[in-house]
Design an enzyme around this catalytic site. Sequence first.
Site, PDB file in Angstrom:
ATOM      1  N   LYS A  93     -13.716   3.144  15.887  1.00 20.00           N
ATOM      2  CA  LYS A  93     -13.916   2.626  14.517  1.00 20.00           C
ATOM      3  C   LYS A  93     -13.208   1.275  14.346  1.00 20.00           C
ATOM      4  O   LYS A  93     -13.776   0.331  13.797  1.00 20.00           O
ATOM      5  CB  LYS A  93     -13.423   3.644  13.487  1.00 20.00           C
ATOM      6  CG  LYS A  93     -13.723   3.197  12.055  1.00 20.00           C
ATOM      7  CD  LYS A  93     -13.292   4.181  10.986  1.00 20.00           C
ATOM      8  CE  LYS A  93     -13.380   3.509   9.607  1.00 20.00           C
ATOM      9  NZ  LYS A  93     -12.796   4.296   8.534  1.00 20.00           N
ATOM     10  N   HIS A 114     -14.871  -3.119   9.337  1.00 24.51           N
ATOM     11  CA  HIS A 114     -14.496  -4.205   8.431  1.00 24.51           C
ATOM     12  C   HIS A 114     -12.986  -4.433   8.457  1.00 24.51           C
ATOM     13  O   HIS A 114     -12.515  -5.539   8.586  1.00 24.51           O
ATOM     14  CB  HIS A 114     -14.979  -3.856   7.023  1.00 24.51           C
ATOM     15  CG  HIS A 114     -14.603  -2.468   6.565  1.00 24.51           C
ATOM     16  ND1 HIS A 114     -14.745  -1.349   7.351  1.00 24.51           N
ATOM     17  CD2 HIS A 114     -14.049  -2.016   5.407  1.00 24.51           C
ATOM     18  CE1 HIS A 114     -14.324  -0.279   6.700  1.00 24.51           C
ATOM     19  NE2 HIS A 114     -13.887  -0.661   5.514  1.00 24.51           N
ATOM     20  N   ARG A 115     -12.195  -3.351   8.419  1.00 24.67           N
ATOM     21  CA  ARG A 115     -10.730  -3.495   8.385  1.00 24.67           C
ATOM     22  C   ARG A 115     -10.211  -3.986   9.728  1.00 24.67           C
ATOM     23  O   ARG A 115      -9.319  -4.835   9.788  1.00 24.67           O
ATOM     24  CB  ARG A 115     -10.087  -2.160   8.000  1.00 24.67           C
ATOM     25  CG  ARG A 115      -8.613  -2.264   7.674  1.00 24.67           C
ATOM     26  CD  ARG A 115      -8.056  -1.001   7.018  1.00 24.67           C
ATOM     27  NE  ARG A 115      -8.734  -0.701   5.780  1.00 24.67           N
ATOM     28  CZ  ARG A 115      -9.728   0.185   5.646  1.00 24.67           C
ATOM     29  NH1 ARG A 115     -10.138   0.884   6.677  1.00 24.67           N
ATOM     30  NH2 ARG A 115     -10.319   0.373   4.493  1.00 24.67           N
ATOM     31  N   GLY A 147     -12.973   8.595   3.149  1.00 25.88           N
ATOM     32  CA  GLY A 147     -13.898   7.946   2.214  1.00 25.88           C
ATOM     33  C   GLY A 147     -15.355   8.258   2.529  1.00 25.88           C
ATOM     34  O   GLY A 147     -15.744   9.413   2.710  1.00 25.88           O
ATOM     35  N   TYR A 148     -16.156   7.204   2.633  1.00 24.28           N
ATOM     36  CA  TYR A 148     -17.605   7.335   2.828  1.00 24.28           C
ATOM     37  C   TYR A 148     -18.001   7.432   4.304  1.00 24.28           C
ATOM     38  O   TYR A 148     -19.190   7.378   4.619  1.00 24.28           O
ATOM     39  CB  TYR A 148     -18.323   6.145   2.184  1.00 24.28           C
ATOM     40  CG  TYR A 148     -18.115   6.048   0.688  1.00 24.28           C
ATOM     41  CD1 TYR A 148     -18.960   6.721  -0.190  1.00 24.28           C
ATOM     42  CD2 TYR A 148     -17.067   5.301   0.143  1.00 24.28           C
ATOM     43  CE1 TYR A 148     -18.771   6.648  -1.557  1.00 24.28           C
ATOM     44  CE2 TYR A 148     -16.869   5.217  -1.226  1.00 24.28           C
ATOM     45  CZ  TYR A 148     -17.721   5.893  -2.074  1.00 24.28           C
ATOM     46  OH  TYR A 148     -17.530   5.826  -3.429  1.00 24.28           O
ATOM     47  N   ASP A 149     -17.033   7.562   5.209  1.00 28.91           N
ATOM     48  CA  ASP A 149     -17.347   7.581   6.640  1.00 28.91           C
ATOM     49  C   ASP A 149     -18.451   8.588   7.018  1.00 28.91           C
ATOM     50  O   ASP A 149     -19.325   8.265   7.826  1.00 28.91           O
ATOM     51  CB  ASP A 149     -16.086   7.850   7.474  1.00 28.91           C
ATOM     52  CG  ASP A 149     -15.236   6.595   7.645  1.00 28.91           C
ATOM     53  OD1 ASP A 149     -15.742   5.496   7.367  1.00 28.91           O
ATOM     54  OD2 ASP A 149     -14.074   6.723   8.056  1.00 28.91           O
ATOM     55  N   THR A 170       0.857  -1.185   0.000  1.00 29.72           N
ATOM     56  CA  THR A 170       0.000   0.000   0.000  1.00 29.72           C
ATOM     57  C   THR A 170       0.891   1.231   0.000  1.00 29.72           C
ATOM     58  O   THR A 170       2.034   1.186   0.462  1.00 29.72           O
ATOM     59  CB  THR A 170      -0.922   0.051   1.235  1.00 29.72           C
ATOM     60  OG1 THR A 170      -1.719   1.227   1.162  1.00 29.72           O
ATOM     61  CG2 THR A 170      -0.147   0.099   2.543  1.00 29.72           C
ATOM     62  N   ASP A 186      -7.918  -4.936   0.225  1.00 32.22           N
ATOM     63  CA  ASP A 186      -8.809  -4.233  -0.685  1.00 32.22           C
ATOM     64  C   ASP A 186     -10.165  -4.136   0.006  1.00 32.22           C
ATOM     65  O   ASP A 186     -10.563  -5.057   0.725  1.00 32.22           O
ATOM     66  CB  ASP A 186      -8.928  -4.970  -2.025  1.00 32.22           C
ATOM     67  CG  ASP A 186      -9.362  -4.019  -3.130  1.00 32.22           C
ATOM     68  OD1 ASP A 186      -8.861  -2.883  -3.184  1.00 32.22           O
ATOM     69  OD2 ASP A 186     -10.227  -4.395  -3.940  1.00 32.22           O
TER      70      ASP A 186
HETATM   71  P1  IMP Z   1      -8.985   0.815  -0.589  1.00 31.68           P
HETATM   72  O1  IMP Z   1      -9.180  -0.556  -0.117  1.00 31.68           O
HETATM   73  O2  IMP Z   1      -8.086   1.608   0.297  1.00 31.68           O
HETATM   74  O3  IMP Z   1      -8.594   0.873  -2.045  1.00 31.68           O
HETATM   75  O4  IMP Z   1     -10.390   1.541  -0.428  1.00 31.68           O
HETATM   76  C1  IMP Z   1     -11.335   1.584  -1.451  1.00 31.68           C
HETATM   77  C2  IMP Z   1     -12.321   2.680  -1.209  1.00 31.68           C
HETATM   78  O5  IMP Z   1     -13.397   2.182  -0.418  1.00 31.68           O
HETATM   79  C3  IMP Z   1     -11.786   3.893  -0.454  1.00 31.68           C
HETATM   80  O6  IMP Z   1     -11.215   4.810  -1.330  1.00 31.68           O
HETATM   81  C4  IMP Z   1     -13.059   4.429   0.186  1.00 31.68           C
HETATM   82  O7  IMP Z   1     -13.752   5.196  -0.756  1.00 31.68           O
HETATM   83  C5  IMP Z   1     -13.848   3.168   0.472  1.00 31.68           C
HETATM   84  N1  IMP Z   1     -13.575   2.700   1.839  1.00 31.68           N
HETATM   85  C6  IMP Z   1     -12.916   1.572   2.219  1.00 31.68           C
HETATM   86  N2  IMP Z   1     -12.853   1.480   3.558  1.00 31.68           N
HETATM   87  C7  IMP Z   1     -13.463   2.584   4.033  1.00 31.68           C
HETATM   88  C8  IMP Z   1     -13.684   3.056   5.369  1.00 31.68           C
HETATM   89  O8  IMP Z   1     -13.280   2.484   6.382  1.00 31.68           O
HETATM   90  N3  IMP Z   1     -14.364   4.228   5.451  1.00 31.68           N
HETATM   91  C9  IMP Z   1     -14.809   4.921   4.367  1.00 31.68           C
HETATM   92  N4  IMP Z   1     -14.603   4.524   3.120  1.00 31.68           N
HETATM   93  C10 IMP Z   1     -13.927   3.349   2.946  1.00 31.68           C
END
Ligand code: IMP
Length: 198
Positions: free
Chosen positions: A174, A179-180, A152-154, A9, A68
């Site tokens: 959080k 999920h993470r 992101g969409y938080d 990453t 991802d």
């Molecule tokens: P990536 O896995 O970092 O590529 O995340 C993909 C996309 O999913 C991000 O750019 C966000 O738009 C959305 N996303 C993933 N995890 C989160 C989160 O924990 N909060 C808000 N948006 C998320």
Amino acid sequence: MTKRVILATSNSGKLAEIGQMLHGWEVLPQSEFDISSPEETGLTFVENAIIKARHACLHSGLPAIADDSGLEVNALNGQPGIYSARYGGEGATDQENIEKLLTNMDQETHRGARFDCIIVYMRHQHDPSPIICSGSWEGEIAWIPQGDNGFGYDPVFFVSELGKTAAQLNSDEKNQLSHRGKALKQLRQQLQTVTSTH
Ligand code: IMP
């Protein structure tokens, strides 16, 4: 001997988060090896995470971790899904992605959604059985953005049991629910069984 792993990453927040959770491991960013990000051509989070981890193994000769993740909205048949980061167009900002989502959800009363995260560990580029960990987080799409934390969409991911959006939680709160955070806990457990490394 400390076990070494590349984290596929370029996100420094993820590096810190994953580094903190993996005691006994030296977690190295792929930038230290001048590794660029591969094209994410998969159609699932699993495929894309494997593409990223395999690419990092190939260019470093070390084991690699990649994740991802994305948002899936029921009323939009699971969109934006793997396209979450670029929903509002290539290079879209978080705000543009949120605006498109709220426009597409205008007047929609069924607002259920979930975040999903896949994290994989590959021992080497030809690893036929990567360790695959997953986590989900159920919520609803809020009508208006609220909160300043997270990314992101938080601001539009409403967690009904707390009566708050994800952007109104601090990072510890959080991580407990997200999920993470769930996928990372699984990874930490599963990596205890990994003995051979470089
Ligand atoms: P990536 O896995 O970092 O590529 O995340 C993909 C996309 O999913 C991000 O750019 C966000 O738009 C959305 N996303 C993933 N995890 C989160 C989160 O924990 N909060 C808000 N948006 C998320």
